[in-house]
Design a protein around this motif. Sequence first.
Motif, short mmCIF file in Angstrom:
data_model
loop_
_atom_site.label_atom_id
_atom_site.label_comp_id
_atom_site.label_asym_id
_atom_site.label_seq_id
_atom_site.Cartn_x
_atom_site.Cartn_y
_atom_site.Cartn_z
N ILE A 89 -6.62 5.92 6.56
CA ILE A 89 -5.60 5.33 5.67
C ILE A 89 -4.32 4.94 6.41
O ILE A 89 -3.83 3.81 6.25
N PRO A 90 -3.71 5.83 7.22
CA PRO A 90 -2.46 5.44 7.90
C PRO A 90 -2.65 4.25 8.84
O PRO A 90 -1.75 3.41 8.96
N ASP A 91 -3.79 4.17 9.53
CA ASP A 91 -4.02 3.06 10.44
C ASP A 91 -4.17 1.75 9.69
O ASP A 91 -3.79 0.69 10.20
N VAL A 92 -4.75 1.79 8.52
CA VAL A 92 -4.88 0.58 7.71
C VAL A 92 -3.49 0.11 7.26
O VAL A 92 -3.14 -1.07 7.38
N PRO B 94 0.80 -1.23 0.00
CA PRO B 94 0.00 0.00 0.00
C PRO B 94 0.83 1.28 0.00
O PRO B 94 1.83 1.39 0.70
N LEU B 95 0.37 2.22 -0.80
CA LEU B 95 0.91 3.58 -0.83
C LEU B 95 -0.27 4.50 -0.55
O LEU B 95 -1.23 4.51 -1.31
N GLY C 219 -0.32 1.02 8.38
CA GLY C 219 0.64 0.73 9.43
C GLY C 219 2.07 0.76 8.90
O GLY C 219 2.47 1.70 8.20
N ASP C 220 2.83 -0.30 9.18
CA ASP C 220 4.23 -0.37 8.74
C ASP C 220 4.40 -1.32 7.55
O ASP C 220 5.48 -1.88 7.34
N GLU D 138 3.03 -9.91 2.08
CA GLU D 138 2.50 -10.90 3.03
C GLU D 138 2.18 -10.22 4.37
O GLU D 138 1.17 -10.55 5.01
N LYS D 139 3.02 -9.28 4.75
CA LYS D 139 2.81 -8.54 5.99
C LYS D 139 1.53 -7.67 5.90
O LYS D 139 0.78 -7.56 6.88
N ALA D 140 1.30 -7.09 4.73
CA ALA D 140 0.10 -6.28 4.51
C ALA D 140 -1.15 -7.16 4.66
O ALA D 140 -2.14 -6.75 5.28
#
Length: 355
Positions: free
Chosen positions: A290-293, A282-283, A295-296, A325-327
Amino acid sequence: MSQKKVMLVYSLKNTFVLKDIALLDQMGYNVVTIQSAPNRDLFRFTWNRIKEFIQGFFLVAKSEVVFSWFNDYHSVVPFFLAKCFNKKRILIVGGYDAISSPKLDYGIFLKNNFRQFLARWNYANANEIWVVHKSLAQGCPNAKQQDGTLSGIQNFIQGLKPLIREVPTAYDDRFWKKNGDRNKKGIITVANISDQRTFRRKGIPLFLKLAEELPDYQFTICGIQNPISNKQILPKNITLYGKLNRDALKIQYGYHQFYFQASHIEGLPNVLCEAMLCECIPLGTNVFGIPDVIGDTGHIFNASDSLKTVISFIRSLGNPQKLGEKARQRIAKHYSISKREMAFKEVLSTNAHEK
């Protein structure tokens, strides 16, 4: 034994509305609905209110709870009847109904008119208000700083008595998953774009600018109306699609390495969550949910800045598979169907109603 009834009222048959109907049905409830499409024509507007009263009079009395997706004209009559019949009233807030943006000409609180008056009445007479992201209750400072967008129900209505809860929308990780080969230079965005206001609000101009900056990458926009007529104004490395069904959309997510969410206003973007479940990196802009979705698991940027940081992130990414995979894991953990089901169970198991 007959099923217990719940009512859900809405204006447009969006994906999240259909998902809630399906979820309540799976929970064993008989879901009765009233749809009132938004109409500026006086005759159709009036007919919608008459229809809501006639249908609502018979259906509300037999329902345990009345849910309304979004706060607008379509909520008023069902909530009034629910109040008369002493039925619980839950208002689900998705974005427009907690916003005032003069720059983007958007939001229920933008104009001090009869529509806003009714929205305030709906808020005051709900038993609970569910926001898909906390910024719709508390406000988003970044959106105010960047675009002058005011937001947050509590900032528009002080001393609001109904309980406000953050109840995010939910996503099926069994359906949304990557299949097939992936284009490592593919970047996609999805939005239901029918007019210039939505075009700007969803950040499509920034997506076009990114396509110009990265001519060796392939960009895709899904959901734009009249894609053929719009093709002539776009960079050559952009492909346009109209509205796609979920199966076709899953294929598109799976094919692209990155998902781009450059919205100026957004509650909790469904398409971003779906794309991340399909392992898109995600960008996204640093506003609302959006930032909470993200994350890192990707890159968060300020829409008013240059795209240099976005381009640098895309070109320097070392292990896209691991990040994708992390997303997926992030969405599966934080936005599961079971969490939304728990919220429905909690409100439906409480018998205390307040007039």
